[in-house]
Every structure is written in C-alpha cells, then in structure tokens.
Design a protein around this motif. Structure first.
Motif, PDB file in Angstrom:
ATOM      1  N   GLY A 184       0.820  -1.210   0.000  1.00 31.70           N
ATOM      2  CA  GLY A 184       0.000   0.000   0.000  1.00 31.70           C
ATOM      3  C   GLY A 184       0.854   1.259   0.000  1.00 31.70           C
ATOM      4  O   GLY A 184       0.515   2.250  -0.661  1.00 31.70           O
ATOM      5  N   LYS A 185       1.972   1.217   0.721  1.00 30.93           N
ATOM      6  CA  LYS A 185       2.865   2.384   0.779  1.00 30.93           C
ATOM      7  C   LYS A 185       3.499   2.647  -0.581  1.00 30.93           C
ATOM      8  O   LYS A 185       3.688   3.803  -0.972  1.00 30.93           O
ATOM      9  N   ILE A 186       3.814   1.581  -1.337  1.00 30.57           N
ATOM     10  CA  ILE A 186       4.391   1.750  -2.671  1.00 30.57           C
ATOM     11  C   ILE A 186       3.398   2.478  -3.573  1.00 30.57           C
ATOM     12  O   ILE A 186       3.761   3.427  -4.278  1.00 30.57           O
ATOM     13  N   PHE A 187       2.138   2.051  -3.558  1.00 31.83           N
ATOM     14  CA  PHE A 187       1.122   2.731  -4.367  1.00 31.83           C
ATOM     15  C   PHE A 187       0.969   4.183  -3.926  1.00 31.83           C
ATOM     16  O   PHE A 187       0.839   5.092  -4.763  1.00 31.83           O
ATOM     17  N   GLU A 188       0.968   4.419  -2.626  1.00 29.04           N
ATOM     18  CA  GLU A 188       0.834   5.778  -2.091  1.00 29.04           C
ATOM     19  C   GLU A 188       1.988   6.663  -2.556  1.00 29.04           C
ATOM     20  O   GLU A 188       1.794   7.815  -2.970  1.00 29.04           O
ATOM     21  N   ASP A 189       3.212   6.125  -2.516  1.00 26.19           N
ATOM     22  CA  ASP A 189       4.382   6.901  -2.930  1.00 26.19           C
ATOM     23  C   ASP A 189       4.365   7.175  -4.430  1.00 26.19           C
ATOM     24  O   ASP A 189       4.735   8.272  -4.881  1.00 26.19           O
TER      25      ASP A 189
END
Length: 276
Positions: A125-130
């Motif tokens: 999820g953090k990868i998509f957010e970044d």
C-alpha cells in the motif's frame, strides 16, 4: 457481418499517455463487463467489500486485495461497500526495452497471475501511495522514480508467488503470440494467420508454444475462441447465431459443435446454467 464485439473496450489512457495512477472513486456501483485496450492495470484495494469478476471467475473481495490485469482481459466490479485503494495503468511502451530489461522480465515472469488475495505486506500500500505522490507532484526524475517503485513491487510479487522454472526469455516468440492473441478481436482461427503476422512459420510458432507452455498454438487459439464465446454468451444479449457470426465461424452449427467439444456442453446449456 459485424466484426466488433459488443463488450465495451475501454482506453483510459490518451494516445501519448503511457502511465496513470489514481485513487478508487468513493462510489458504490456495478460496472459493466469491459476490456482494456493496450495497457496493463495494477489494482490495490486496501478496504472494500463486493466482487470482482475476471473473465469467467468471480472473486469475493478480501482486502487487502491485489489484481494484475493484462491487455485484453475482461472484468467488472460489484461493490457493496465504498472501496479504498489505487488503480495504476501503464502501457508497455512506458518501459524502455533497452534500459529497463529487468522490469520487462518481471512482467513476463508474472505469467498467468491475476490476483493475490489478502496480501498483508504493509509495504505494498505504501508503494502505491508513494507512486501517486510522485505522479501528482512530478519532478524531472519522476519516471525513473516510478519505474524504481515498479521494480520493487514486481520483485515482491515474485517473492510472494511460486514461479514455474520455465525460462520465458528463451521463447519470446510465444510471448509475442499470446499477447497478439489476447488483443486480436475477433480471434483469428488459423495458426498460419498469426505466424504471418509474427513473420515466422506455423511450425516455429507451434514449437515455441509447446516448449514454453506445453500447449500448441492451435490449442491456445481454441482456448481464446472459447473464452470470447463465453464472454458474449454471459455478458451480451446476442443470440447464438450472432455470436457465431461475430467470432467468424462459418455457421452456427459448427460453432455449437466446437463449443461443446471444448466445454462438454452447448452454448445454450452454458447460458442456461447461469440464467435458467
């Protein structure tokens, strides 16, 4: 004779647009069955309830849920709760074939993967957010940053899934054929037609497919024709004669025999199983 499938083909990327990412719209709605033209779609759902139908498979959402859709695949949503997550789209041209060989290899290695349910890796999820943050606030190095994130994401997928030891680099002809087959609408019926498009012989094409997948090119063509038939039987109001015509069968009786040979039931029985 009509040659256009009544199943909608969507293209959410402009002609010179190769990448896009956005959050899911905060809506509860059922989408119509559709395909995507010429681009991959990565979907991460952090929260939400409902169903996601891909081809003939109906998946109940189990958040966090991850999906990887290839060009030409049909799908639609049935949300029962407002979804929270991301949708990422990119064309193969976004990946430089010389500079980003690793990403292309990772894409190929994902094979037939379409879903990783309940993917609890907190980094995803953090990868998509970044990636979304980079996309919305671009810098001169934005594309390089996004591709770096994609390499990490695909590496995580490779770690999560159990991959076949097949060496996809050894038979690129098969990969090109399968890509062409998935986007040919309606599918051609003869191996020779695809061989001509790929500038090779039917024998070479069959050899590459058998080595890579264990199936001949003609088997892949038959499977694609059956898939297109099922799409139209379940998701359109076309009658069997019209579907036979759409898929370029000589007549409806041959189409019915072909369908029964590969599925064990007639198109009428298949439709009746779902709609009575």
């Amino acid at each position: 004779m009509t040659q256009t499938s009544p199943i909608t083909v969507k293209n959410k990327l402009e002609s010179k647009e190769y990448f896009k990412i956005s959050r899911f719209k905060p809506l509860i709605k059922k989408t119509k069955p559709h395909k995507h033209e010429g681009y991959f779609e990565l979907i991460f759902i952090d929260k939400g309830e409902g169903f996601h139908c891909i081809e003939t498979e109906k998946h109940q959402l189990k958040s966090p849920d991850f999906y990887f859709l290839k060009p030409g695949q049909m799908h639609f949503w049935q949300f029962t709760e407002i979804p929270v997550g991301y949708v990422m789209m990119f064309k193969e041209e976004f990946i430089d074939a010389v500079k980003e060989v690793k990403i292309l290899q990772q894409l190929t290695q994902m094979g037939e993967l379409t879903r990783i349910p309940t993917w609890g890796d907190s980094m995803v999820g953090k990868i998509f957010e970044d990636i979304l943050a980079v996309y919305q606030n671009p810098t001169p190095n934005a594309d390089d940053l996004i591709k770096g994130y994609l390499r990490v994401l695909f590496a995580k997928i490779a770690d999560y899934t159990i991959e076949s030891p097949q060496d996809s680099k050894e038979y690129p002809l098969c990969d090109r054929f399968l890509n062409l087959l998935s986007q040919q609408n309606p599918p051609l019926h003869r191996v020779a037609d695809y061989a001509d498009s790929l500038q090779t012989s039917p024998q070479n094409l069959n050899h590459a497919c058998k080595k890579k997948t264990g199936k001949s090119a003609s088997e892949h063509i038959s499977n694609q024709l059956i898939l297109e038939a099922k799409r139209n039987i379940l998701h359109t109001d076309l009658n069997i004669n019209q579907i036979a015509d759409l898929l370029q069968f000589n007549d409806a009786s041959y189409f019915v025999k072909f369908f029964k040979k590969h599925t064990g039931e007639t198109p009428y029985q298949y439709r009746g199983r779902y709609f009575g």
